[in-house]
Design an enzyme around this catalytic site. Structure first.
Site, PDB file in Angstrom:
ATOM      1  N   ILE A  18       1.043  -1.172   0.069  1.00  0.00           N
ATOM      2  CA  ILE A  18       0.114   0.031   0.063  1.00  0.00           C
ATOM      3  C   ILE A  18       0.877   1.460  -0.034  1.00  0.00           C
ATOM      4  O   ILE A  18       0.445   2.200  -0.183  1.00  0.00           O
ATOM      5  CB  ILE A  18      -0.742  -0.123   1.125  1.00  0.00           C
ATOM      6  CG1 ILE A  18      -0.196  -0.236   2.639  1.00  0.00           C
ATOM      7  CG2 ILE A  18      -2.033  -0.881   1.050  1.00  0.00           C
ATOM      8  CD1 ILE A  18      -1.137  -0.018   3.935  1.00  0.00           C
ATOM      9  N   GLY A  19       2.323   1.024  -0.021  1.00  0.00           N
ATOM     10  CA  GLY A  19       2.855   2.326  -0.037  1.00  0.00           C
ATOM     11  C   GLY A  19       4.513   2.102  -0.092  1.00  0.00           C
ATOM     12  O   GLY A  19       4.964   0.723   0.394  1.00  0.00           O
ATOM     13  N   GLY A  21       8.270   3.881   0.428  1.00  0.00           N
ATOM     14  CA  GLY A  21       9.143   5.228   0.510  1.00  0.00           C
ATOM     15  C   GLY A  21      10.528   5.008   0.359  1.00  0.00           C
ATOM     16  O   GLY A  21      10.979   3.855   0.069  1.00  0.00           O
ATOM     17  N   GLY A  22      11.400   5.775   0.801  1.00  0.00           N
ATOM     18  CA  GLY A  22      13.005   5.769   0.829  1.00  0.00           C
ATOM     19  C   GLY A  22      13.513   4.583   1.542  1.00  0.00           C
ATOM     20  O   GLY A  22      14.700   4.050   1.556  1.00  0.00           O
ATOM     21  N   MET A  23      12.926   4.662   2.756  1.00  0.00           N
ATOM     22  CA  MET A  23      13.458   3.762   3.888  1.00  0.00           C
ATOM     23  C   MET A  23      12.652   2.471   4.160  1.00  0.00           C
ATOM     24  O   MET A  23      12.851   1.545   4.939  1.00  0.00           O
ATOM     25  CB  MET A  23      13.533   4.286   5.327  1.00  0.00           C
ATOM     26  CG  MET A  23      14.565   5.686   5.193  1.00  0.00           C
ATOM     27  SD  MET A  23      14.754   6.396   6.754  1.00  0.00           S
ATOM     28  CE  MET A  23      13.060   7.108   7.313  1.00  0.00           C
ATOM     29  N   ALA A  24      11.213   2.553   3.733  1.00  0.00           N
ATOM     30  CA  ALA A  24      10.565   1.296   4.436  1.00  0.00           C
ATOM     31  C   ALA A  24       9.371   1.051   2.929  1.00  0.00           C
ATOM     32  O   ALA A  24       8.883   2.203   2.101  1.00  0.00           O
ATOM     33  CB  ALA A  24       9.830   1.494   5.412  1.00  0.00           C
ATOM     34  N   LYS A  41       5.114  -2.604   8.148  1.00  0.00           N
ATOM     35  CA  LYS A  41       6.313  -1.753   7.392  1.00  0.00           C
ATOM     36  C   LYS A  41       7.577  -2.359   7.617  1.00  0.00           C
ATOM     37  O   LYS A  41       7.894  -2.725   8.552  1.00  0.00           O
ATOM     38  CB  LYS A  41       6.275  -0.265   8.230  1.00  0.00           C
ATOM     39  CG  LYS A  41       7.452   0.816   7.708  1.00  0.00           C
ATOM     40  CD  LYS A  41       7.140   1.982   8.056  1.00  0.00           C
ATOM     41  CE  LYS A  41       5.873   2.420   7.275  1.00  0.00           C
ATOM     42  NZ  LYS A  41       5.612   4.095   7.280  1.00  0.00           N
ATOM     43  N   ASP A 134      12.047  12.685  10.848  1.00  0.00           N
ATOM     44  CA  ASP A 134      11.615  12.508   9.491  1.00  0.00           C
ATOM     45  C   ASP A 134      10.275  12.910   9.179  1.00  0.00           C
ATOM     46  O   ASP A 134       9.505  12.082   8.540  1.00  0.00           O
ATOM     47  CB  ASP A 134      11.877  10.892   8.942  1.00  0.00           C
ATOM     48  CG  ASP A 134      11.851  10.635   7.354  1.00  0.00           C
ATOM     49  OD1 ASP A 134      12.131  11.774   6.664  1.00  0.00           O
ATOM     50  OD2 ASP A 134      11.407   9.612   7.187  1.00  0.00           O
TER      51      ASP A 134
END
Length: 505
Positions: A18-19, A21-24, A41, A134
């Site tokens: 569902i998503g 990002g740069g870290m997870a 996550k 963050d």
């Protein structure tokens, strides 16, 4: 990371991504023990082979799980599966602030509403010495009622206290919100989060970032060295007071910023009290990327209030409840998992079956050989007994021993039965070899030599007693009484008969 879909991660059944990002990467998952949906996550580039990273993750996860606030997404669980570190959190049917901004910039009043919720969460965390590190639109969820929830506490610290901005593919979003002290690798504080909050406010009401460059490193250096471009230069309708709140929050020196997130939220609420919605602007002097984001509300024929926008975005997400569709998806995943396990197990099962078959065959062969050896030994014993009795019977016939003829006839019957391949050997001792020999000796020596024959017989066998046959009478002799038959099976009679031919009269 899409390979996780349809598999288990710890106790969680991964349903869909569902998503990311740069870290997870974030997945919707099902937790069987509580029969609920969760958001899992999974950290990217977590370097689980580094014990320091794992210890840092476990420490931060404990701290994050202890944060309980209405505006903080609760963390239920955390763990490690192979090379993956993960957090299990509440699944919300909500979009992010980034989702809202894709529809256009927000009014100062709506931005103030979001910032008020986020500031409450940050003040709660800062009082417990927890710094987020963050803050950005992707880390703020907005539910269908327009309430904001902060997530991803401490993940930047878990992966690296200072991000590697020179690495190819590093997250552009994170450097875009980093405070100067983070870029310079200096000590951070609660005011580091306030700087990022000012960057996010700038983006929410203008639709663009205050600093943007070709690379993450160049963007970070702009935070450190470049002067902030006033938000009113992008949208002149933004109140001067709102622009002033942004400038103070984004001061280069931490001590010049707002002391707390709550103080910044209060100042923004006062500045945005009479603010109007963002208005259309011309393209003169504005970067083309800004034109793409600044959609005038008047052109759409409606005003996008936060609650309306949040509900629209939330309805595009999956429900928070475990629906029949989710259960059917789980059943399909389980069936597919069983099929894959069966296919993976089948070759090993075939090999195992082959090994068992060969072992059973070998055991049967060994057992059959043992039975054959035992049968051969029994046959040899029976043949020896037959040969001995035949010899004694022939000797008795020569000495006219009474009953010897009957004995020989019985032995011939036994040998005839041996001649049949389907028959076994039935050895019937007419008398023992000792008694037969005693009778023969008695007949040859006469009455006066009986005692001598008896002594000779005793030396032959101490376990038997000599039997003197009765004196001859005028009546014909009767065959000797036969003792019980001792049957011994001969597995290959035809091979034995030729050796008996010379013994028969």
């Amino acid at each position: 990371m899409s390979a996780l879909i349809g598999h288990k991660l710890g106790p969680y059944h991964i349903l869909e991504m569902i998503g990311r990002g740069g870290m997870a990467a974030i997945y919707k998952a099902y937790q069987p023990s509580t029969d609920r949906l969760v958001a899992v996550k999974v950290l990217l580039d977590s370097r689980t082979d580094d014990p320091q990273v794992v210890r840092r993750f476990e420490h931060e996860a404990h701290v994050i799980a202890g944060l309980e606030h209405r505006n903080i997404v609760p963390v239920y669980d955390f763990g490690r599966e192979g090379e993956l570190l993960y957090l299990a959190m509440r699944y919300m049917r909500a979009g992010t602030v980034s989702d809202l901004l894709r529809r256009g910039p927000l009014t100062p009043a709506d931005a103030a509403c979001i910032l008020n919720d986020v500031a409450a969460a940050l003040d709660y965390a800062h009082q417990r010495d927890v710094i987020h590190r963050d803050i950005k639109p992707n880390n703020i969820l907005v539910d269908a009622q327009g309430h904001s929830h902060l997530t991803d506490f401490g993940l930047a610290k878990v992966l690296n206290d200072s991000l590697d901005l020179t690495r190819s593919g590093a997250s552009i979003g994170t450097p875009a919100y980093m405070a100067p002290e983070q870029v310079a690798d200096e000590p951070i504080s609660a005011r580091t989060d306030i700087y990022a909050l000012g960057v996010m406010l700038y983006e929410m009401i203008t639709g663009v970032l205050p600093f943007s460059a070709e690379s993450p490193m160049a963007t970070a250096i702009m935070h450190l060295q470049h002067t902030l471009r006033p938000a009113r230069e992008i949208n002149p309708m933004i109140p001067i007071e709102v622009d002033a709140v942004i400038r103070r929050a984004m001061e280069k020196r931490p001590e010049k910023r707002f002391p707390t997130a709550g103080a910044m939220a209060q100042a923004l609420a006062q500045a945005a009290g009479g603010a109007s919605h963002p208005t259309a602007i011309t393209g003169e002097g504005v970067h083309r990327s800004e034109l793409a984001t600044l959609v005038p509300f008047s052109m759409e024929g409606r005003t996008l209030y936060l609650t309306e926008l949040a509900r629209e975005v939330a309805e595009t997400k999956g429900p928070e409840e475990v629906t029949p569709e989710v259960r059917r998806a789980l059943q399909r995943q389980q069936q597919e998992g069983r099929r894959k396990r069966l296919l993976a197990f089948a070759p090993w099962a075939a090999v195992g079956l082959l090994v068992v078959t060969l072992t059973a065959t070998l055991a049967a062969f060994v057992r059959g050989s043992a039975d054959s050896r035992a049968s051969a030994a029994a046959t040899a014993t029976a043949i020896q007994a037959l040969i001995l009795q035949l010899s004694d019977a022939q000797t008795a016939m020569a000495g006219n021993v009474p009953g010897a003829q009957g004995t020989l006839a019985h032995l011939q019957t036994q040998i005839a039965s041996v001649s049949s391949p389907q028959a076994g050997v039935s050895v019937t001792p007419i008398t023992s070899a000792v008694n037969m020999r005693t009778s023969i000796a008695t007949a040859q020596a006469g009455p006066t030599q009986t005692s001598i024959a008896t002594v000779s017989t005793a030396r032959t066998s101490t376990s038997q007693t000599a039997t003197i046959p009765p004196a001859p009478t005028s009546q014909p002799p009767e065959p000797a009484t036969l003792p019980p038959v001792v049957n011994t099976l001969i597995t290959d009679p035809p091979g034995i008969i030729p050796t008996l031919g010379g013994l028969l009269p």
